[in-house]
Design a protein around this motif. Structure first.
Motif, PDB file in Angstrom:
ATOM      1  N   THR A   9     -35.066  32.408   8.376  1.00  0.00           N
ATOM      2  CA  THR A   9     -34.740  33.666   9.057  1.00  0.00           C
ATOM      3  C   THR A   9     -35.293  34.884   8.326  1.00  0.00           C
ATOM      4  OG1 THR A   9     -32.652  33.835   7.844  1.00  0.00           O
ATOM      5  CG2 THR A   9     -32.614  32.669   9.941  1.00  0.00           C
ATOM      6  N   ALA A  11     -38.011  36.514   8.026  1.00  0.00           N
ATOM      7  CA  ALA A  11     -38.943  37.462   8.627  1.00  0.00           C
ATOM      8  C   ALA A  11     -38.341  38.237   9.793  1.00  0.00           C
ATOM      9  CB  ALA A  11     -40.199  36.737   9.096  1.00  0.00           C
ATOM     10  N   ALA A  12     -37.159  37.861  10.224  1.00  0.00           N
ATOM     11  CA  ALA A  12     -36.607  38.442  11.444  1.00  0.00           C
ATOM     12  C   ALA A  12     -36.353  39.945  11.325  1.00  0.00           C
ATOM     13  CB  ALA A  12     -35.319  37.722  11.825  1.00  0.00           C
ATOM     14  N   VAL A  18     -45.404  40.096   6.536  1.00  0.00           N
ATOM     15  CA  VAL A  18     -44.659  38.854   6.361  1.00  0.00           C
ATOM     16  C   VAL A  18     -45.271  37.980   5.269  1.00  0.00           C
ATOM     17  CG1 VAL A  18     -45.926  37.611   8.162  1.00  0.00           C
ATOM     18  CG2 VAL A  18     -43.598  36.927   7.613  1.00  0.00           C
ATOM     19  N   MET A  42     -41.699  29.131  13.295  1.00  0.00           N
ATOM     20  CA  MET A  42     -41.040  30.077  14.180  1.00  0.00           C
ATOM     21  C   MET A  42     -41.959  30.426  15.337  1.00  0.00           C
ATOM     22  SD  MET A  42     -38.293  30.264  12.392  1.00  0.00           S
ATOM     23  CE  MET A  42     -37.320  31.638  13.002  1.00  0.00           C
ATOM     24  N   ALA A  43     -41.416  31.125  16.337  1.00  0.00           N
ATOM     25  CA  ALA A  43     -42.248  31.573  17.453  1.00  0.00           C
ATOM     26  C   ALA A  43     -43.212  32.669  17.003  1.00  0.00           C
ATOM     27  CB  ALA A  43     -41.364  32.084  18.591  1.00  0.00           C
ATOM     28  N   SER A  44     -42.895  33.309  15.888  1.00  0.00           N
ATOM     29  CA  SER A  44     -43.703  34.437  15.414  1.00  0.00           C
ATOM     30  C   SER A  44     -44.830  33.976  14.488  1.00  0.00           C
ATOM     31  CB  SER A  44     -42.799  35.453  14.711  1.00  0.00           C
ATOM     32  OG  SER A  44     -42.004  34.796  13.713  1.00  0.00           O
ATOM     33  N   TYR A  45     -44.496  33.550  13.270  1.00  0.00           N
ATOM     34  CA  TYR A  45     -45.530  33.184  12.304  1.00  0.00           C
ATOM     35  C   TYR A  45     -45.796  31.685  12.313  1.00  0.00           C
ATOM     36  CZ  TYR A  45     -41.479  32.032   9.340  1.00  0.00           C
ATOM     37  OH  TYR A  45     -40.303  31.517   8.843  1.00  0.00           O
ATOM     38  N   ASP A  46     -46.933  31.298  11.722  1.00  0.00           N
ATOM     39  CA  ASP A  46     -47.298  29.893  11.605  1.00  0.00           C
ATOM     40  C   ASP A  46     -46.873  29.373  10.235  1.00  0.00           C
ATOM     41  OD1 ASP A  46     -49.045  27.556  12.714  1.00  0.00           O
ATOM     42  OD2 ASP A  46     -49.665  27.824  10.630  1.00  0.00           O
TER      43      ASP A  46
END
Length: 311
Positions: A9, A11-12, A18, A42-46
């Motif tokens: 969590t 980076a949220a 990031v 996550m849906a954001s970063y790889d």
């Protein structure tokens, strides 16, 4: 005690870059004496790219993914990314994979979710040769793989460990046969000792493989606000209560809510809780959700983890 941390969590709520923040945390983890740092997809970063960046910048800590869903990634794509990460980190990359949650991923990608156990078996059958730089093809019911060019990557000659987020009997049997170990999340000591460890160990032995690694991911915070932390974790982890594989494990542990597995309290309380996982058969532990109560308690938790890792 072999201890690491899993960033899920973190980076949220970040407003800084990031990758910069992940490297900063990786540097802190290494300084404190932690063995490894893991990244959730996550849906954001790889997750693999982030692990590569941290492993490249931080010279000694091992990095890995906990975990990357294999759906809908093709084994060739995942193998290429993993081998690049291995080259970037000088042999310190570990690949954690999982089936993922159908009710979350199928609507997100709009692609049919394959039969999970068949897909896991075939995926591992296709993936391992690719990770080893072999160009052999694979034909299965859910996986077809025929590389059109050489798959070896210079600098990635060291074997990449493959860990599977397996907890159910069938997934554990396949993991024992084809992978290096399991990396379960939200499995308590009772589930670990009575179900996960025996099933995985038996499967690995039957396949003539080495004793498997059992890397348990535990939500834990050293804090003076234990009740508040558990309440927050119960809310944040409620999603897992609707996943059948987790429901089974919660039944094994005798808990109704995922948040009941959150370790929260002073240093002695958390250390005692972690030792119960080792007594239950875990070979390694990674801590996650350590930032649920803020950065001060996260830092306090990491300090304890570093002390336990070096003791």
């Amino acid at each position: 005690m072999k201890l690491g941390v899993t960033l899920s969590t973190f980076a949220a709520t970040e407003t800084t870059n990031v990758v910069d923040r992940a490297v900063e945390l990786g540097t802190e983890a290494e300084r404190l004496g932690l063995d490894s740092m893991w990244f959730a997809q996550m849906a954001s970063y790889d997750a693999i790219a982030l692990a590569s960046a941290v492993g490249r910048a931080v010279p000694r800590i091992f990095v890995g993914t906990a975990v990357v869903p294999i759906y809908p990634r093709h084994p060739q794509i995942l193998a290429s990314a993993a081998k690049t990460a291995q080259a970037a980190t000088g042999g310190r990359f570990q690949l954690g994979i999982g089936l993922g949650a159908k009710n979350l991923l199928e609507p997100a990608y709009g692609l049919p979710y394959p039969p999970p156990i068949t897909h896991l078996r075939e995926y591992l059958g296709a993936l391992r040769p690719l990770l080893d730089g072999k160009d052999t093809g694979y034909d299965g019911a859910t996986v077809t793989s025929h590389p059109v060019a050489a798959t070896a990557v210079a600098g990635a000659e060291q074997t990449i460990p493959v860990l599977v987020a397996a907890m159910g009997p069938q997934a554990l049997r396949i993991t024992g046969q084809f992978a290096d170990g399991t990396i379960p999340f939200l499995a308590g000591p009772k589930a670990l000792e009575q179900h996960i460890v025996p099933a995985l160990t038996k499967a690995a032995a039957s396949a003539g493989r080495p004793a498997p690694r059992i890397i348990i991911t535990v939500p834990a915070v050293v804090t003076d606000k234990a009740a508040e932390v558990i309440a927050s974790a119960t809310e944040q982890l409620a999603f897992y209560e609707h996943i059948p594989s987790h429901q089974r494990v919660f039944d094994w542990d005798g808990v109704d809510r995922a948040g009941e597995l959150m370790l929260a309290g002073d240093e002695d309380t958390v250390a005692a809780g972690l030792r119960r996982y080792l007594d239950a058969g875990a070979t390694e532990i990674t801590l996650t959700y350590t930032d649920v109560a803020g950065d001060a308690d996260r830092a306090r938790t990491w300090r304890l983890a570093g002390e336990l890792a070096s003791s």
